[in-house]
Motif scaffolding. Structure first.
Motif, PDB file in Angstrom:
ATOM      1  N   GLU A 178     -13.193 -22.640  35.877  1.00  0.00           N
ATOM      2  CA  GLU A 178     -12.629 -21.334  36.238  1.00  0.00           C
ATOM      3  C   GLU A 178     -12.002 -20.621  35.044  1.00  0.00           C
ATOM      4  O   GLU A 178     -11.608 -19.459  35.168  1.00  0.00           O
ATOM      5  CB  GLU A 178     -11.591 -21.516  37.350  1.00  0.00           C
ATOM      6  CG  GLU A 178     -10.273 -22.157  36.919  1.00  0.00           C
ATOM      7  CD  GLU A 178     -10.322 -23.675  36.701  1.00  0.00           C
ATOM      8  OE1 GLU A 178      -9.275 -24.254  36.345  1.00  0.00           O
ATOM      9  OE2 GLU A 178     -11.413 -24.269  36.876  1.00  0.00           O
ATOM     10  N   ARG A 179     -11.929 -21.273  33.898  1.00  0.00           N
ATOM     11  CA  ARG A 179     -11.241 -20.695  32.750  1.00  0.00           C
ATOM     12  C   ARG A 179     -12.200 -20.240  31.641  1.00  0.00           C
ATOM     13  O   ARG A 179     -11.759 -19.976  30.524  1.00  0.00           O
ATOM     14  CB  ARG A 179     -10.225 -21.713  32.194  1.00  0.00           C
ATOM     15  CG  ARG A 179      -9.152 -22.047  33.223  1.00  0.00           C
ATOM     16  CD  ARG A 179      -8.200 -23.126  32.761  1.00  0.00           C
ATOM     17  NE  ARG A 179      -7.336 -23.545  33.885  1.00  0.00           N
ATOM     18  CZ  ARG A 179      -6.490 -24.559  33.835  1.00  0.00           C
ATOM     19  NH1 ARG A 179      -6.378 -25.275  32.720  1.00  0.00           N
ATOM     20  NH2 ARG A 179      -5.762 -24.876  34.885  1.00  0.00           N
ATOM     21  N   VAL A 180     -13.478 -20.158  31.949  1.00  0.00           N
ATOM     22  CA  VAL A 180     -14.469 -19.721  30.965  1.00  0.00           C
ATOM     23  C   VAL A 180     -15.280 -18.567  31.538  1.00  0.00           C
ATOM     24  O   VAL A 180     -15.879 -18.687  32.611  1.00  0.00           O
ATOM     25  CB  VAL A 180     -15.408 -20.872  30.554  1.00  0.00           C
ATOM     26  CG1 VAL A 180     -16.440 -20.388  29.539  1.00  0.00           C
ATOM     27  CG2 VAL A 180     -14.607 -22.030  29.970  1.00  0.00           C
ATOM     28  N   GLN A 181     -15.297 -17.462  30.822  1.00  0.00           N
ATOM     29  CA  GLN A 181     -16.055 -16.297  31.259  1.00  0.00           C
ATOM     30  C   GLN A 181     -17.491 -16.353  30.770  1.00  0.00           C
ATOM     31  O   GLN A 181     -18.418 -15.984  31.482  1.00  0.00           O
ATOM     32  CB  GLN A 181     -15.399 -15.012  30.750  1.00  0.00           C
ATOM     33  CG  GLN A 181     -16.118 -13.746  31.221  1.00  0.00           C
ATOM     34  CD  GLN A 181     -15.418 -12.486  30.765  1.00  0.00           C
ATOM     35  OE1 GLN A 181     -14.564 -12.521  29.883  1.00  0.00           O
ATOM     36  NE2 GLN A 181     -15.771 -11.357  31.362  1.00  0.00           N
ATOM     37  N   ALA A 182     -17.690 -16.785  29.530  1.00  0.00           N
ATOM     38  CA  ALA A 182     -19.031 -16.856  28.960  1.00  0.00           C
ATOM     39  C   ALA A 182     -19.060 -17.940  27.898  1.00  0.00           C
ATOM     40  O   ALA A 182     -18.047 -18.244  27.265  1.00  0.00           O
ATOM     41  CB  ALA A 182     -19.449 -15.514  28.361  1.00  0.00           C
ATOM     42  N   PRO A 296     -22.013 -18.047  32.646  1.00  0.00           N
ATOM     43  CA  PRO A 296     -23.322 -17.739  32.066  1.00  0.00           C
ATOM     44  C   PRO A 296     -23.349 -18.223  30.621  1.00  0.00           C
ATOM     45  O   PRO A 296     -22.368 -18.063  29.889  1.00  0.00           O
ATOM     46  CB  PRO A 296     -23.419 -16.220  32.178  1.00  0.00           C
ATOM     47  CG  PRO A 296     -22.014 -15.743  32.364  1.00  0.00           C
ATOM     48  CD  PRO A 296     -21.278 -16.838  33.053  1.00  0.00           C
ATOM     49  N   THR A 297     -24.465 -18.821  30.225  1.00  0.00           N
ATOM     50  CA  THR A 297     -24.530 -19.504  28.930  1.00  0.00           C
ATOM     51  C   THR A 297     -25.745 -19.061  28.145  1.00  0.00           C
ATOM     52  O   THR A 297     -26.869 -19.066  28.664  1.00  0.00           O
ATOM     53  CB  THR A 297     -24.583 -21.029  29.136  1.00  0.00           C
ATOM     54  OG1 THR A 297     -23.467 -21.446  29.931  1.00  0.00           O
ATOM     55  CG2 THR A 297     -24.561 -21.763  27.807  1.00  0.00           C
ATOM     56  N   LEU A 298     -25.509 -18.679  26.902  1.00  0.00           N
ATOM     57  CA  LEU A 298     -26.583 -18.350  25.964  1.00  0.00           C
ATOM     58  C   LEU A 298     -26.686 -19.485  24.964  1.00  0.00           C
ATOM     59  O   LEU A 298     -25.692 -19.862  24.330  1.00  0.00           O
ATOM     60  CB  LEU A 298     -26.272 -17.040  25.234  1.00  0.00           C
ATOM     61  CG  LEU A 298     -27.214 -16.656  24.089  1.00  0.00           C
ATOM     62  CD1 LEU A 298     -28.606 -16.338  24.609  1.00  0.00           C
ATOM     63  CD2 LEU A 298     -26.647 -15.477  23.297  1.00  0.00           C
ATOM     64  N   VAL A 299     -27.886 -20.032  24.821  1.00  0.00           N
ATOM     65  CA  VAL A 299     -28.129 -21.095  23.843  1.00  0.00           C
ATOM     66  C   VAL A 299     -29.063 -20.540  22.769  1.00  0.00           C
ATOM     67  O   VAL A 299     -30.156 -20.059  23.082  1.00  0.00           O
ATOM     68  CB  VAL A 299     -28.745 -22.339  24.499  1.00  0.00           C
ATOM     69  CG1 VAL A 299     -29.005 -23.422  23.455  1.00  0.00           C
ATOM     70  CG2 VAL A 299     -27.834 -22.874  25.602  1.00  0.00           C
ATOM     71  N   ARG A 347     -24.356  -9.612  21.096  1.00  0.00           N
ATOM     72  CA  ARG A 347     -23.864  -8.384  21.747  1.00  0.00           C
ATOM     73  C   ARG A 347     -24.602  -8.123  23.056  1.00  0.00           C
ATOM     74  O   ARG A 347     -23.985  -7.762  24.068  1.00  0.00           O
ATOM     75  CB  ARG A 347     -24.059  -7.197  20.818  1.00  0.00           C
ATOM     76  CG  ARG A 347     -23.104  -7.098  19.638  1.00  0.00           C
ATOM     77  CD  ARG A 347     -23.409  -5.779  18.931  1.00  0.00           C
ATOM     78  NE  ARG A 347     -22.910  -5.668  17.595  1.00  0.00           N
ATOM     79  CZ  ARG A 347     -21.720  -5.171  17.249  1.00  0.00           C
ATOM     80  NH1 ARG A 347     -20.902  -4.786  18.207  1.00  0.00           N
ATOM     81  NH2 ARG A 347     -21.364  -5.065  15.993  1.00  0.00           N
ATOM     82  N   ALA A 348     -25.924  -8.283  23.039  1.00  0.00           N
ATOM     83  CA  ALA A 348     -26.720  -8.014  24.234  1.00  0.00           C
ATOM     84  C   ALA A 348     -26.321  -8.956  25.387  1.00  0.00           C
ATOM     85  O   ALA A 348     -26.190  -8.524  26.534  1.00  0.00           O
ATOM     86  CB  ALA A 348     -28.205  -8.161  23.915  1.00  0.00           C
ATOM     87  N   PHE A 349     -26.126 -10.220  25.059  1.00  0.00           N
ATOM     88  CA  PHE A 349     -25.732 -11.196  26.083  1.00  0.00           C
ATOM     89  C   PHE A 349     -24.359 -10.864  26.656  1.00  0.00           C
ATOM     90  O   PHE A 349     -24.168 -10.839  27.871  1.00  0.00           O
ATOM     91  CB  PHE A 349     -25.721 -12.593  25.478  1.00  0.00           C
ATOM     92  CG  PHE A 349     -25.085 -13.646  26.353  1.00  0.00           C
ATOM     93  CD1 PHE A 349     -25.696 -14.064  27.531  1.00  0.00           C
ATOM     94  CD2 PHE A 349     -23.860 -14.191  25.991  1.00  0.00           C
ATOM     95  CE1 PHE A 349     -25.103 -15.025  28.334  1.00  0.00           C
ATOM     96  CE2 PHE A 349     -23.258 -15.160  26.797  1.00  0.00           C
ATOM     97  CZ  PHE A 349     -23.880 -15.575  27.970  1.00  0.00           C
ATOM     98  N   LEU A 350     -23.394 -10.547  25.797  1.00  0.00           N
ATOM     99  CA  LEU A 350     -22.046 -10.264  26.276  1.00  0.00           C
ATOM    100  C   LEU A 350     -22.000  -8.962  27.083  1.00  0.00           C
ATOM    101  O   LEU A 350     -21.206  -8.836  28.022  1.00  0.00           O
ATOM    102  CB  LEU A 350     -21.079 -10.183  25.095  1.00  0.00           C
ATOM    103  CG  LEU A 350     -20.866 -11.519  24.334  1.00  0.00           C
ATOM    104  CD1 LEU A 350     -19.920 -11.316  23.166  1.00  0.00           C
ATOM    105  CD2 LEU A 350     -20.330 -12.592  25.261  1.00  0.00           C
TER     106      LEU A 350
END
Length: 355
Positions: A178-182, A296-299, A347-350
């Motif tokens: 619950e403490r992580v936005q992205a 949501p996670t970007l790798v 930037r696009a992911f965020l």
């Protein structure tokens, strides 16, 4: 009395032997707050600290060196190594500093941050292993990240983890979903399960070294994992030893990609690296635990990284809301090798996450 002491010694020896034989991870996901409570520690931080300060006090006697740059949404960077902070903010961070506020910090035990251990801890091998892992292992690093969240006054963090730091960031996101936005994981170390198979860094480096380099790597690894001997050294000798891996990695990179960029790093950690190896052990499977990650996670994978794409893909598969993006023309440090493409991808992911 002699019989009782002998029995205790046998039990301790058996514990060390069992750990040695099984390679059991000393870190257990989901226990950070419990472990802290057992040690009489808390997640509270001293009040009145500034988010932009050059040093954060996260625990008694533990200061974290911190560099903030940019304006806008806060990003906390978790560096890799283990125990190798960047010497300066990433090139991509400079490019993206107009809308993002980057927070680089040296993890406890390396760089310009406090080093909780300088000399070998007292006691036998088992007691020393536990002491090092307790003060510098994964639980301590996750607790520091939670304290950073509180220092920044953020309800939820946006974390950018690189290499080994990607594992730390992902474990934090599972410990406190619950403490992580992205979550952004860059060239993530494939350590969700161990042994790591073809994604093991040492396997990849060894395959690209000449015979002399392979012998040097084997000697380095033999010395690294002789924990009873290493636990008798001091911080300076351990830091020097772990720094010796850098030239071997550089040789492997240059043989593979002569033009490869090898960014500089800050002062390496000694006991920190050992503590994190003890946390990992030789055998663990944290894939079920990481299913708790909600963010949501970007790798991001560099197409020319020594680490195979398949190894990075296994990290993606372990996370419920992850996607993989491959950046061409870059290896293990895409934020330095392809900073414009890295910044644009980030930037696009965020922007998507915000909507």
């Amino acid at each position: 009395m002699a019989v009782a002491l002998g029995a205790v010694a046998l039990l301790v020896g058996a514990a060390v032997g069992m750990w040695w034989w099984m390679g059991r991870a000393l870190f257990e996901p989901g226990t950070v707050e419990q472990v802290l409570a057992e040690r009489g520690e808390t997640l509270e931080v001293p009040p009145g600290q500034r988010a932009d300060a050059s040093s954060w006090q996260v625990a008694p006697g533990v200061q974290l060196h911190h560099v903030a740059m940019g304006q806008g949404r806060d990003l906390v960077v978790v560096h890799g190594g283990p125990g190798l902070p960047p010497a300066a903010p990433w090139r991509a961070a400079v490019l993206a500093s107009d809308t993002l506020r980057w927070h680089f910090y040296d993890q406890r035990g390396c760089g310009a941050s406090s080093r909780p251990l300088i000399h070998a801890p007292p006691g036998g091998t088992w007691q020393a292993m536990q002491a090092v892992e307790a003060r510098l292992g994964l639980a301590a690093q996750l607790a520091d990240l939670e304290r950073i969240r509180r220092l920044l006054g953020q309800e939820r963090l946006t974390l950018v983890g690189h290499s080994f730091g990607a594992l730390v960031a992902a474990l934090y996101a599972a410990e406190w979903p619950e403490r992580v936005q992205a979550l952004v994981l860059v060239a993530p170390a494939p350590l969700v399960t161990m042994p790591a198979g073809d994604g093991d860094l040492f396997t990849q480096v060894r395959a690209r070294l000449d015979p002399e380099g392979q012998r040097a790597l084997e000697a380095w690894m033999e010395r690294t994992f002789d924990f009873p001997s290493r636990l008798k050294e001091d911080e300076a000798r351990l830091a020097e030893h772990f720094a010796d891996f850098g030239p071997l990695y550089a040789q492997a990179m240059q043989r593979e990609r002569p033009e490869a960029l090898l960014p500089g790093s800050g002062a390496p950690g000694g006991w920190l690296s050992l503590g994190l190896y003890l946390s990992l052990g030789r055998h663990h499977d944290w894939s079920a635990w990481l299913r708790r990650v909600r963010a949501p996670t970007l790798v991001i994978h560099g197409a020319e990284d020594l680490q195979p794409r398949a190894a990075t893909a296994r990290v993606v598969q372990a996370l419920p809301h992850a996607r993989l993006v491959e950046l061409s023309g870059s290896g293990h440090f895409p934020f330095e090798e392809q900073p414009e493409a890295f910044a644009a991808t980030l930037r696009a992911f965020l922007a998507e996450v915000e909507h």
